[in-house]
Design an enzyme around this catalytic site. Structure first.
Site, mmCIF file in Angstrom:
data_model
loop_
_atom_site.group_PDB
_atom_site.id
_atom_site.type_symbol
_atom_site.label_atom_id
_atom_site.label_comp_id
_atom_site.label_asym_id
_atom_site.label_seq_id
_atom_site.Cartn_x
_atom_site.Cartn_y
_atom_site.Cartn_z
ATOM 1 N N ASN A 1 0.822 -1.206 0.000
ATOM 2 C CA ASN A 1 0.000 0.000 0.000
ATOM 3 C C ASN A 1 0.857 1.257 0.000
ATOM 4 O O ASN A 1 1.999 1.243 0.448
ATOM 5 C CB ASN A 1 -0.941 -0.003 1.210
ATOM 6 N N ASP B 1 -0.511 4.234 1.220
ATOM 7 C CA ASP B 1 -1.326 5.186 1.970
ATOM 8 C C ASP B 1 -0.736 5.634 3.302
ATOM 9 O O ASP B 1 -1.297 6.515 3.964
ATOM 10 C CB ASP B 1 -2.738 4.597 2.194
ATOM 11 N N HIS C 1 5.891 -0.610 -2.674
ATOM 12 C CA HIS C 1 5.484 0.171 -3.854
ATOM 13 C C HIS C 1 5.594 1.673 -3.614
ATOM 14 O O HIS C 1 4.903 2.447 -4.265
ATOM 15 C CB HIS C 1 4.044 -0.202 -4.250
ATOM 16 N N CYS D 1 10.360 14.666 -9.486
ATOM 17 C CA CYS D 1 10.411 15.184 -10.865
ATOM 18 C C CYS D 1 10.936 14.096 -11.797
ATOM 19 O O CYS D 1 11.936 13.450 -11.502
ATOM 20 C CB CYS D 1 11.324 16.406 -10.910
ATOM 21 N N GLU E 1 -11.967 -13.617 1.062
ATOM 22 C CA GLU E 1 -12.105 -14.440 -0.153
ATOM 23 C C GLU E 1 -10.934 -15.415 -0.267
ATOM 24 O O GLU E 1 -9.910 -15.224 0.358
ATOM 25 C CB GLU E 1 -12.033 -13.539 -1.405
ATOM 26 N N ALA F 1 -10.032 -7.998 7.795
ATOM 27 C CA ALA F 1 -8.755 -7.882 8.499
ATOM 28 C C ALA F 1 -8.950 -7.431 9.943
ATOM 29 O O ALA F 1 -8.337 -7.974 10.866
ATOM 30 C CB ALA F 1 -7.858 -6.907 7.745
HETATM 31 P P1 NAD Z 1 -6.268 -6.074 -4.667
HETATM 32 O O1 NAD Z 1 -7.209 -4.953 -4.866
HETATM 33 O O2 NAD Z 1 -5.801 -6.828 -5.838
HETATM 34 O O3 NAD Z 1 -6.909 -7.155 -3.669
HETATM 35 C C1 NAD Z 1 -7.494 -6.785 -2.447
HETATM 36 C C2 NAD Z 1 -7.698 -8.044 -1.621
HETATM 37 O O4 NAD Z 1 -8.192 -7.642 -0.342
HETATM 38 C C3 NAD Z 1 -8.729 -9.025 -2.207
HETATM 39 O O5 NAD Z 1 -8.182 -10.333 -2.163
HETATM 40 C C4 NAD Z 1 -9.931 -8.906 -1.268
HETATM 41 O O6 NAD Z 1 -10.635 -10.129 -1.108
HETATM 42 C C5 NAD Z 1 -9.265 -8.488 0.025
HETATM 43 N N1 NAD Z 1 -10.103 -7.725 0.955
HETATM 44 C C6 NAD Z 1 -11.135 -6.892 0.681
HETATM 45 N N2 NAD Z 1 -11.653 -6.375 1.819
HETATM 46 C C7 NAD Z 1 -10.899 -6.883 2.831
HETATM 47 C C8 NAD Z 1 -10.922 -6.708 4.238
HETATM 48 N N3 NAD Z 1 -11.817 -5.910 4.851
HETATM 49 N N4 NAD Z 1 -10.025 -7.381 4.989
HETATM 50 C C9 NAD Z 1 -9.106 -8.213 4.395
HETATM 51 N N5 NAD Z 1 -9.035 -8.401 3.064
HETATM 52 C C10 NAD Z 1 -9.920 -7.736 2.291
HETATM 53 O O7 NAD Z 1 -5.064 -5.482 -3.828
HETATM 54 P P2 NAD Z 1 -3.516 -5.822 -3.852
HETATM 55 O O8 NAD Z 1 -3.300 -7.296 -3.915
HETATM 56 O O9 NAD Z 1 -2.919 -5.049 -2.725
HETATM 57 O O10 NAD Z 1 -2.987 -5.252 -5.242
HETATM 58 C C11 NAD Z 1 -3.323 -3.950 -5.694
HETATM 59 C C12 NAD Z 1 -2.149 -3.011 -5.904
HETATM 60 O O11 NAD Z 1 -2.649 -1.667 -5.874
HETATM 61 C C13 NAD Z 1 -1.132 -3.068 -4.793
HETATM 62 O O12 NAD Z 1 0.104 -2.735 -5.335
HETATM 63 C C14 NAD Z 1 -1.586 -1.969 -3.857
HETATM 64 O O13 NAD Z 1 -0.513 -1.341 -3.213
HETATM 65 C C15 NAD Z 1 -2.185 -0.906 -4.786
HETATM 66 N N6 NAD Z 1 -3.296 -0.231 -4.069
HETATM 67 C C16 NAD Z 1 -3.017 0.398 -2.892
HETATM 68 C C17 NAD Z 1 -4.032 0.984 -2.155
HETATM 69 C C18 NAD Z 1 -3.668 1.634 -0.847
HETATM 70 O O14 NAD Z 1 -2.547 2.125 -0.691
HETATM 71 N N7 NAD Z 1 -4.555 1.605 0.145
HETATM 72 C C19 NAD Z 1 -5.346 0.967 -2.625
HETATM 73 C C20 NAD Z 1 -5.600 0.321 -3.870
HETATM 74 C C21 NAD Z 1 -4.560 -0.288 -4.563
HETATM 75 ZN ZN ZN Z 2 12.654 18.958 -12.093
#
Ligand code: NAD
Ligand code: ZN
Length: 257
Positions: free
Chosen positions: A106, A108, A123, A131, A219, A236
Site C-alpha cells: 500500500n 497510503d 510500492h 520530478c 475471499e 482484516a
Molecule cells: P487487490 O485490490 O488486488 O486485492 C485486495 C484483496 O483484499 C482481495 O483479495 C480482497 O478479497 C481483500 N479484501 C477486501 N476487503 C478486505 C478486508 N476488509 N479485509 C481483508 N481483506 C480484504 O489489492 P492488492 O493485492 O494489494 O494489489 C493492488 C495493488 O494496488 C497493490 O500494489 C496496492 O498497493 C495498490 N493499491 C493500494 C491501495 C492503498 O494504498 N490503500 C489501494 C488500492 C490499490
Molecule cells: Zn525537475
C-alpha cells in the site's frame, strides 16, 4: 471454527506465539475498512480506471494529465483516511513482540500512522512527488493541486513516488522484503489478491524458506490453495482482533515482551 471442530484462529495464534518472528505482508484489502477502495472487485478502482490505461509508467509519460486524474483521486482519498483496527492491531502485535515487520504494497502510509515502526514500503508512498527529469522531491501537499498536473521548479512534470506498472521495485525495499521473507517464522498475508508481481513472490519465498504462511482475507486467492497453511476468512480488523484476544490468553505473550 472448521467443520471438524478445529479452530483456525487458535492454530494461527499458537504458531505466532511459538515462533514469534512473524512478518506481515499487506495489500489494499487492509485499508478497505479505512474507506480506501482496493483495486479489484466491483467497488475497486479498476472498475473505473483500466490499469493498462491509467497505471503504467508508459501512460504516465505519454498522458500525464489523464493518469493524474486517478492519482489525484488516490491522493485525496488516502489523505483523508485514518488507520483502522487492523492497522492498529498489527502495530499492537509489533509491540507485543509477535510481529517484527510489515511489508506493505500500500501507498497510503496508514501502517506508520497506526504506530507500526518497521514498515517496508514495497510500492513507495503517496507522500512525496518526484520530478521525472531532475529527480527533485517535494512533499505532495506542497505541490498537488486537484485537477492539474503538478510541476517541478524546472518545469517538468511531477510523479508520486509510487511504483507504477512497468517500473522496478525500489531496490532497498525489495532486498529488505526478501530478507524478511527468507528469515521469518510465520508470514501473515493480509488483504492482498497476490496478483501483482513481484510482490506475489514474497509468500512463496517465505514458504520455501521454511515459514508457515497464514492468510487473512474474506475471499480465496491464488495463494489459498497452495502456499497457505492456514486461511483465516473474514475482514482484516475482525480476524486480527480475534488473533490478539487469543494471544493475550496465551501466558507467554505480553506487551513489551
Ligand atoms: P487487490 O485490490 O488486488 O486485492 C485486495 C484483496 O483484499 C482481495 O483479495 C480482497 O478479497 C481483500 N479484501 C477486501 N476487503 C478486505 C478486508 N476488509 N479485509 C481483508 N481483506 C480484504 O489489492 P492488492 O493485492 O494489494 O494489489 C493492488 C495493488 O494496488 C497493490 O500494489 C496496492 O498497493 C495498490 N493499491 C493500494 C491501495 C492503498 O494504498 N490503500 C489501494 C488500492 C490499490
Ligand atoms: Zn525537475
Amino acid at each position: 471454527m472448521r467443520s471438524d471442530g478445529s479452530d483456525p484462529i487458535r492454530e494461527a495464534a499458537r504458531l505466532l506465539a511459538d515462533r514469534r518472528n512473524a512478518v506481515a505482508l499487506t495489500g489494499a484489502g487492509i485499508s478497505v475498512e479505512s474507506g480506501i477502495p482496493s483495486f479489484r472487485g466491483a467497488q475497486g478502482m479498476w472498475a473505473k480506471y483500466d490499469p493498462m490505461e491509467y497505471a503504467t509508467i508508459h501512460s504516465f509519460m505519454h498522458s500525464p494529465r489523464k493518469v493524474w486524474e486517478m492519482l489525484s483521486e488516490m491522493v485525496s482519498v488516502c489523505g483523508g483516511a485514518m488507520p483502522n483496527a487492523a492497522h492498529k492491531g498489527l502495530a499492537a502485535l509489533e509491540e507485543m513482540g509477535v510481529v517484527r515487520a510489515v511489508i506493505t504494497q500500500n501507498v497510503d502510509g496508514l501502517h506508520q500512522a497506526a504506530g507500526s515502526r518497521r514498515v517496508i514500503e514495497y510500492h513507495g508512498n503517496l507522500d512525496e512527488l518526484i520530478c521525472v527529469y531532475c529527480w527533485k522531491r517535494y512533499p505532495t501537499l506542497e505541490r498537488w493541486i486537484p485537477g492539474a498536473v503538478p510541476l517541478c521548479d524546472c518545469g517538468e512534470i511531477l510523479k508520486p513516488n509510487v511504483v507504477l506498472f512497468g517500473e522496478p521495485i525500489p531496490w532497498l525495499a525489495q532486498e529488505q522484503a526478501e530478507e524478511e521473507a527468507r528469515t521469518c517464522g510465520v508470514l501473515v498475508v493480509v488483504g492482498t489478491s497476490a496478483q501483482v508481481s513481484p510482490a506475489c513472490d514474497i509468500p512463496r519465498i517465505a514458504k520455501e524458506s521454511g515459514a508457515a504462511v497464514v492468510e487473512i482475507n474474506p475471499e480465496e486467492t491464488s495463494l489459498s490453495g497452495n502456499v497457505i497453511d492456514i486461511h483465516l476468512r473474514g475482514s482484516a480488523s475482525k480476524v486480527i482482533g480475534r488473533l490478539i484476544e487469543r494471544l493475550k490468553e496465551t501466558d507467554d505473550v505480553s506487551p513489551g515482551h
